[in-house]
Motif scaffolding. Sequence first.
Motif, PDB file in Angstrom:
ATOM      1  N   PHE A  88      39.595  44.677  46.114  1.00  0.00           N
ATOM      2  CA  PHE A  88      41.013  44.507  45.811  1.00  0.00           C
ATOM      3  C   PHE A  88      41.874  45.220  46.854  1.00  0.00           C
ATOM      4  O   PHE A  88      41.592  46.354  47.232  1.00  0.00           O
ATOM      5  N   LYS A  89      42.938  44.557  47.277  1.00  0.00           N
ATOM      6  CA  LYS A  89      43.952  45.176  48.115  1.00  0.00           C
ATOM      7  C   LYS A  89      45.102  45.712  47.259  1.00  0.00           C
ATOM      8  O   LYS A  89      45.780  46.653  47.639  1.00  0.00           O
ATOM      9  N   GLY A  90      45.312  45.101  46.104  1.00  0.00           N
ATOM     10  CA  GLY A  90      46.255  45.625  45.128  1.00  0.00           C
ATOM     11  C   GLY A  90      45.521  46.544  44.162  1.00  0.00           C
ATOM     12  O   GLY A  90      44.401  46.987  44.430  1.00  0.00           O
ATOM     13  N   ARG A  91      46.138  46.811  43.020  1.00  0.00           N
ATOM     14  CA  ARG A  91      45.528  47.699  42.022  1.00  0.00           C
ATOM     15  C   ARG A  91      45.576  47.033  40.663  1.00  0.00           C
ATOM     16  O   ARG A  91      46.587  46.417  40.307  1.00  0.00           O
ATOM     17  N   LEU A  92      44.497  47.163  39.912  1.00  0.00           N
ATOM     18  CA  LEU A  92      44.430  46.603  38.564  1.00  0.00           C
ATOM     19  C   LEU A  92      44.267  47.754  37.578  1.00  0.00           C
ATOM     20  O   LEU A  92      43.223  48.391  37.513  1.00  0.00           O
TER      21      LEU A  92
ATOM     22  N   LEU B  81      49.036  45.291  40.134  1.00  0.00           N
ATOM     23  CA  LEU B  81      50.085  45.759  41.039  1.00  0.00           C
ATOM     24  C   LEU B  81      49.747  45.278  42.443  1.00  0.00           C
ATOM     25  O   LEU B  81      48.642  45.519  42.942  1.00  0.00           O
ATOM     26  N   PRO B  82      50.657  44.588  43.104  1.00  0.00           N
ATOM     27  CA  PRO B  82      50.330  43.915  44.367  1.00  0.00           C
ATOM     28  C   PRO B  82      50.153  44.902  45.513  1.00  0.00           C
ATOM     29  O   PRO B  82      50.560  46.072  45.432  1.00  0.00           O
TER      30      PRO B  82
ATOM     31  N   PRO C 203      36.892  35.052  39.456  1.00  0.00           N
ATOM     32  CA  PRO C 203      37.765  35.360  38.323  1.00  0.00           C
ATOM     33  C   PRO C 203      39.233  35.383  38.755  1.00  0.00           C
ATOM     34  O   PRO C 203      39.562  35.673  39.912  1.00  0.00           O
ATOM     35  N   TYR C 204      40.092  35.094  37.812  1.00  0.00           N
ATOM     36  CA  TYR C 204      41.528  35.019  38.076  1.00  0.00           C
ATOM     37  C   TYR C 204      42.083  36.270  38.760  1.00  0.00           C
ATOM     38  O   TYR C 204      42.829  36.152  39.744  1.00  0.00           O
ATOM     39  N   PRO C 205      41.781  37.494  38.297  1.00  0.00           N
ATOM     40  CA  PRO C 205      42.359  38.660  38.991  1.00  0.00           C
ATOM     41  C   PRO C 205      42.009  38.707  40.477  1.00  0.00           C
ATOM     42  O   PRO C 205      42.838  39.127  41.304  1.00  0.00           O
ATOM     43  N   GLU C 206      40.808  38.259  40.837  1.00  0.00           N
ATOM     44  CA  GLU C 206      40.435  38.250  42.245  1.00  0.00           C
ATOM     45  C   GLU C 206      41.199  37.171  43.014  1.00  0.00           C
ATOM     46  O   GLU C 206      41.628  37.382  44.150  1.00  0.00           O
ATOM     47  N   LEU C 207      41.366  36.002  42.389  1.00  0.00           N
ATOM     48  CA  LEU C 207      42.155  34.948  43.029  1.00  0.00           C
ATOM     49  C   LEU C 207      43.590  35.402  43.230  1.00  0.00           C
ATOM     50  O   LEU C 207      44.208  35.130  44.268  1.00  0.00           O
ATOM     51  N   LEU C 208      44.106  36.108  42.238  1.00  0.00           N
ATOM     52  CA  LEU C 208      45.470  36.616  42.316  1.00  0.00           C
ATOM     53  C   LEU C 208      45.614  37.609  43.470  1.00  0.00           C
ATOM     54  O   LEU C 208      46.556  37.528  44.269  1.00  0.00           O
ATOM     55  N   ASP C 209      44.669  38.531  43.558  1.00  0.00           N
ATOM     56  CA  ASP C 209      44.725  39.532  44.619  1.00  0.00           C
ATOM     57  C   ASP C 209      44.609  38.885  45.990  1.00  0.00           C
ATOM     58  O   ASP C 209      45.318  39.260  46.935  1.00  0.00           O
TER      59      ASP C 209
END
Length: 351
Positions: free
Chosen positions: A13-17, A44-45, A83-89
């Motif tokens: 991740f480059k952002g934070r979950l 968080l982006p 997974p969606y969070p990874e696609l989002l990041d």
Amino acid sequence: MTGGPMLPWSAEFKGRLDQTTYTSELLRGNPLGDPHERPVLVYLPPGYDDPDNSADRYPSIYVTMGYTGHVGMWFNRVPFRQPYPELLDAMFQDESVPRAVVVFVDSWTKYGGSQCLDSPGTGQYQSYLCDEIVPWVDATYRTIPDRDHRAVTGKSSGGYTAMVTPLLRPDVFGALATHAGDALFDVCYRPEFPERARTLRDKYDGSYEKYFEVLATKTGRTTNEDLHLLEMYGYASAYSAEPDGTVLLPFDDLGAIVPEIWTRWLSRDPVEMVKEPQYADALRSLRAVWIDAGRQDEYYLDLGATAFHRAARETGLADERIHFELFEGTHGGIEYRYPMAVRWLAEQLTN
């Protein structure tokens, strides 16, 4: 062997979950005895934690889930898909994408979902989202705390939530994205009634009470048939529960419509809702509306999407505020669409 996360097992991740648990007073003591402590994920982006950006504030986008979905499932990995969070990041790593805070909300019940509505059959899930989670996020993170910089998005029942929540609470949400959301109930729900009536008759003496007695002995061994029966009862608990929590089905033992109960369901059909002046006003006030669905959707939610798009235009919502698209695909395996909608929403909320 060294190295960081790698596909297909994980991504860096480059952002934070942030993963946390929210204690809800509105869900405490809910009719089904479901947990009032709920997981919440906040994405968080990239750049959010950079000291140089410490004064920046961001639009917020809330993600709600489809039927049988709960927050933990966002980490499920299936072959050849992320997974969606990874696609989002990955999407937010493109510096041309406006930054936004994305919040993953849980509205699970023992029946598999709540449609994120307030109901005496399930609990106050809409109020939980609008009056607890949203204020908590605004107080905890650097969001822009107003409806014109806040959106809700989801797929299937989550897409239903995305359509109706801004209609019912336009003070909270000013934009939406719905992927194959439940709409046009005559088409997406009604054809299932005879099949559910037949299953209840042949296996459970025509009684959901008998069904739940049998289900209690099958923990961990539910079938697709169970999921269909639970889903129908869950919809009824959201749309047509009595004040004392009694759940009324919209069909009789022959699978035929019970008119006075079906009318209650239709009153929560997004396509029907926007025919009412107060909901038409709410929809017309939105800054952005994304509507899509797969052309081969098994539940005919492509037709529901088309009907909602037409209804939105009939309210006078400007075409430039609407993105409508039917794509090649079915009801499942369309998570690649989610970041596309988030990006578009972030662009609209930033402008």
